[in-house]
Design an enzyme around this catalytic site. Sequence first.
Site, PDB file in Angstrom:
ATOM      1  N   THR A   1      15.364  -6.844 -32.844  1.00 51.84           N
ATOM      2  CA  THR A   1      13.987  -7.346 -32.904  1.00 51.84           C
ATOM      3  C   THR A   1      13.183  -6.706 -34.027  1.00 51.84           C
ATOM      4  O   THR A   1      12.123  -7.198 -34.389  1.00 51.84           O
ATOM      5  CB  THR A   1      13.244  -7.063 -31.586  1.00 51.84           C
ATOM      6  OG1 THR A   1      13.245  -5.649 -31.362  1.00 51.84           O
ATOM      7  CG2 THR A   1      13.908  -7.754 -30.414  1.00 51.84           C
TER       8      THR A   1
ATOM      9  N   CYS B   1       8.299   2.411 -22.405  1.00 49.23           N
ATOM     10  CA  CYS B   1       7.891   1.010 -22.574  1.00 49.23           C
ATOM     11  C   CYS B   1       8.362   0.149 -21.406  1.00 49.23           C
ATOM     12  O   CYS B   1       9.512   0.234 -20.980  1.00 49.23           O
ATOM     13  CB  CYS B   1       8.464   0.449 -23.870  1.00 49.23           C
ATOM     14  SG  CYS B   1       7.882  -1.233 -24.173  1.00 49.23           S
TER      15      CYS B   1
ATOM     16  N   ARG C   1      12.164  -4.813 -21.337  1.00 45.57           N
ATOM     17  CA  ARG C   1      13.540  -4.667 -20.869  1.00 45.57           C
ATOM     18  C   ARG C   1      14.311  -3.681 -21.743  1.00 45.57           C
ATOM     19  O   ARG C   1      14.140  -3.656 -22.957  1.00 45.57           O
ATOM     20  CB  ARG C   1      14.223  -6.044 -20.908  1.00 45.57           C
ATOM     21  CG  ARG C   1      15.237  -6.214 -19.815  1.00 45.57           C
ATOM     22  CD  ARG C   1      15.725  -7.654 -19.761  1.00 45.57           C
ATOM     23  NE  ARG C   1      17.127  -7.700 -20.124  1.00 45.57           N
ATOM     24  CZ  ARG C   1      17.639  -8.571 -20.975  1.00 45.57           C
ATOM     25  NH1 ARG C   1      16.868  -9.467 -21.552  1.00 45.57           N
ATOM     26  NH2 ARG C   1      18.913  -8.559 -21.246  1.00 45.57           N
TER      27      ARG C   1
ATOM     28  N   ARG D   1       8.744  -2.185 -36.713  1.00 41.55           N
ATOM     29  CA  ARG D   1       7.332  -2.429 -36.441  1.00 41.55           C
ATOM     30  C   ARG D   1       6.998  -1.922 -35.045  1.00 41.55           C
ATOM     31  O   ARG D   1       7.834  -1.996 -34.140  1.00 41.55           O
ATOM     32  CB  ARG D   1       7.036  -3.944 -36.472  1.00 41.55           C
ATOM     33  CG  ARG D   1       7.006  -4.576 -37.838  1.00 41.55           C
ATOM     34  CD  ARG D   1       6.946  -6.099 -37.733  1.00 41.55           C
ATOM     35  NE  ARG D   1       8.213  -6.681 -37.262  1.00 41.55           N
ATOM     36  CZ  ARG D   1       8.377  -7.259 -36.082  1.00 41.55           C
ATOM     37  NH1 ARG D   1       7.374  -7.365 -35.228  1.00 41.55           N
ATOM     38  NH2 ARG D   1       9.561  -7.766 -35.733  1.00 41.55           N
TER      39      ARG D   1
ATOM     40  N   CYS E   1       5.759  -1.651 -31.256  1.00 45.83           N
ATOM     41  CA  CYS E   1       5.713  -2.552 -30.107  1.00 45.83           C
ATOM     42  C   CYS E   1       4.260  -2.768 -29.688  1.00 45.83           C
ATOM     43  O   CYS E   1       3.448  -1.846 -29.716  1.00 45.83           O
ATOM     44  CB  CYS E   1       6.496  -1.924 -28.958  1.00 45.83           C
ATOM     45  SG  CYS E   1       6.281  -2.758 -27.378  1.00 45.83           S
TER      46      CYS E   1
ATOM     47  N   CYS F   1       3.828  -0.967 -25.649  1.00 44.11           N
ATOM     48  CA  CYS F   1       3.696   0.484 -25.415  1.00 44.11           C
ATOM     49  C   CYS F   1       2.936   1.180 -26.541  1.00 44.11           C
ATOM     50  O   CYS F   1       2.579   2.344 -26.409  1.00 44.11           O
ATOM     51  CB  CYS F   1       5.053   1.119 -25.184  1.00 44.11           C
ATOM     52  SG  CYS F   1       6.173   0.961 -26.572  1.00 44.11           S
TER      53      CYS F   1
ATOM     54  N   TRP G   1      17.013  33.381 -20.583  1.00 46.29           N
ATOM     55  CA  TRP G   1      17.438  32.965 -19.236  1.00 46.29           C
ATOM     56  C   TRP G   1      16.224  32.689 -18.354  1.00 46.29           C
ATOM     57  O   TRP G   1      16.063  31.621 -17.790  1.00 46.29           O
ATOM     58  CB  TRP G   1      18.328  34.061 -18.618  1.00 46.29           C
ATOM     59  CG  TRP G   1      19.071  33.658 -17.361  1.00 46.29           C
ATOM     60  CD1 TRP G   1      20.384  33.316 -17.274  1.00 46.29           C
ATOM     61  CD2 TRP G   1      18.541  33.578 -16.026  1.00 46.29           C
ATOM     62  NE1 TRP G   1      20.702  33.015 -15.968  1.00 46.29           N
ATOM     63  CE2 TRP G   1      19.599  33.163 -15.185  1.00 46.29           C
ATOM     64  CE3 TRP G   1      17.283  33.800 -15.465  1.00 46.29           C
ATOM     65  CZ2 TRP G   1      19.446  32.981 -13.813  1.00 46.29           C
ATOM     66  CZ3 TRP G   1      17.129  33.607 -14.099  1.00 46.29           C
ATOM     67  CH2 TRP G   1      18.199  33.201 -13.291  1.00 46.29           C
TER      68      TRP G   1
ATOM     69  N   TYR H   1      14.726  29.133 -17.042  1.00 46.43           N
ATOM     70  CA  TYR H   1      14.693  28.908 -15.587  1.00 46.43           C
ATOM     71  C   TYR H   1      13.281  28.487 -15.146  1.00 46.43           C
ATOM     72  O   TYR H   1      13.108  27.589 -14.324  1.00 46.43           O
ATOM     73  CB  TYR H   1      15.150  30.177 -14.869  1.00 46.43           C
ATOM     74  CG  TYR H   1      15.260  30.038 -13.364  1.00 46.43           C
ATOM     75  CD1 TYR H   1      16.169  29.150 -12.793  1.00 46.43           C
ATOM     76  CD2 TYR H   1      14.463  30.798 -12.512  1.00 46.43           C
ATOM     77  CE1 TYR H   1      16.274  29.022 -11.409  1.00 46.43           C
ATOM     78  CE2 TYR H   1      14.561  30.679 -11.129  1.00 46.43           C
ATOM     79  CZ  TYR H   1      15.470  29.786 -10.585  1.00 46.43           C
ATOM     80  OH  TYR H   1      15.561  29.660  -9.219  1.00 46.43           O
TER      81      TYR H   1
ATOM     82  N   ASP I   1      24.281  32.130 -18.388  1.00 49.63           N
ATOM     83  CA  ASP I   1      24.349  32.461 -16.974  1.00 49.63           C
ATOM     84  C   ASP I   1      25.786  32.722 -16.506  1.00 49.63           C
ATOM     85  O   ASP I   1      26.703  31.961 -16.818  1.00 49.63           O
ATOM     86  CB  ASP I   1      23.757  31.300 -16.172  1.00 49.63           C
ATOM     87  CG  ASP I   1      23.740  31.596 -14.691  1.00 49.63           C
ATOM     88  OD1 ASP I   1      22.864  32.367 -14.271  1.00 49.63           O
ATOM     89  OD2 ASP I   1      24.619  31.092 -13.970  1.00 49.63           O
TER      90      ASP I   1
HETATM   91 ZN   LIG Z   1       7.439  -1.055 -26.320  1.00 50.44          ZN
END
Ligand SMILES: [Zn+2]
Length: 506
Positions: A30, A38, A41, A63, A65, A68, A429, A433, A449
């Site tokens: 796209t 976002c 899909r 480009r 979206c 979002c 560590w 944690y 660890d």
């Molecule tokens: Zn988007």
Amino acid sequence: MLLDHNSCYQALVTRDPRFDGVLFVGVTTTGVYCRPVCPARTPRRERCRFFANAAAAENAGFRPCLRCRPELAPGAATIDSATRIASSAAQRIEAGALNEAGIDDLAAEFGVSSRQLRRVVKRELGVTPTELAQTQRLLLAKHLLTDSALPVIEIAFASGFSSVRQFNALFRERYGLNPTSLRRSQNSETVKEMLTIELSYRPPMAWPLLLKFLADRAIPGVESVEAGRYSRAVIISQSRGQSRGQSRGWIDVERAGHENALRVNVSLSLAHYLAPLLSRVKNLFDLDAHPQLIEARLGEDERLREVVKRQSGLRLPGAFDGFEMAMRAVLGQQISVAAARTLAGRITEAFGEPIDTPNPKLNRVSVSAARLARAGASDLTRLGLTGKRAECLVALARTVAEGEAPLEPGVDVEATIERLKQLPGIGDWTAQYIAMRAMRWPDAFLHSDLGVRKALGETSSKRILEIAESWRPWRAYALMHLWNSLGQTQINSDSRIRREITEKTE
Ligand SMILES: [Zn+2]
């Protein structure tokens, strides 16, 4: 770039907001690029290209979206921080930051003016901070109207409204209903001394494993785990580092049983702080996790496949109180989990405020960073801490009390880890944690660890880091699986698991 292609794709599939602002995805078919959150899909893996910032995506010809709106978060540090501010502010608002304090106070937390904060939130999220707060209040009120027996007037205040009239008006305006029309008839019974709320999660949920972890570390007097139920005494305020509004009380958390939810009983004394309280409960029990997706990813490695299957539904134990969790991490350096628990209990008895609860095991609230910052190291060595550990704890308390290292989700993880590592006695560590539990960073990893070495049968930290590459961005979950795989008795009592081996020695 913080993460590789596969890790980025995993983050994208889960739409985990913790990666928002950390990576951007360009979709080759796209020519559009997005934030990982976002709502569009999810594109197929081979169609994705990942970028550390929006500017890089634009340079590659993508480009922004329109849904979002990543164009508002390009690579320049100042604007990149705007994304972080907006998403952190949204979290703080969900936790009720605008219920007690005003927008000026919230803006001050991020070092910007209220005008800037309004603009950034509106741009990033499409609504103003006030609208966001109103929606949160309405949703919580709707939940309480349907599922609790609390009177409407109490619900208005518990949800964060400042008056019943305001509550009624907004409810009618948004939902076209009177609040009372949502009441269920069976809720006419009189109010008990507590409120009950259900918080849902995505199944599966390894509740016994999570409870076991918390039980082994429960601070005597503050927390208790019994018969499948986690209980704790609570002190809570609305605004970070401010004590003008505060309440004390208790909560009980157990599995709801009939559905994928936890049932949270809250003492009525905490009703006005329900929003921040519930957000802490979600953090503690990792209720936003997507276990199926995380397990699918980790199960691709044959080293983890069996253990992941056996421990399906494992959660990353978070923190109800970031400072309390960090204190315990410091106390646990080089001693067993049980010994650390004893020390935490002594500190709580010496510095924690007493509280009355119906549960005889809960009689103290957790020690605040501010209180411990005023203590001297000698007050702590008297309780059995080594001199170095006492100094470390006081330094940590001061740093947290002064707001220099906010130990909560949504903060700048890398910067906070660096700040923690500047403190005497805190190495990689402990800092990782704390990031894993208090900041809920899913990619935190403790490559040095000893428990991890043992579980993997590897001694080289470098090799362990290489192996863990394929677990990103869920290395913290892999770590919990490995710790648990060492067996119940070992994780409870084997001091080596919690031992710090790369800490500064001076
Ligand atoms: Zn988007």
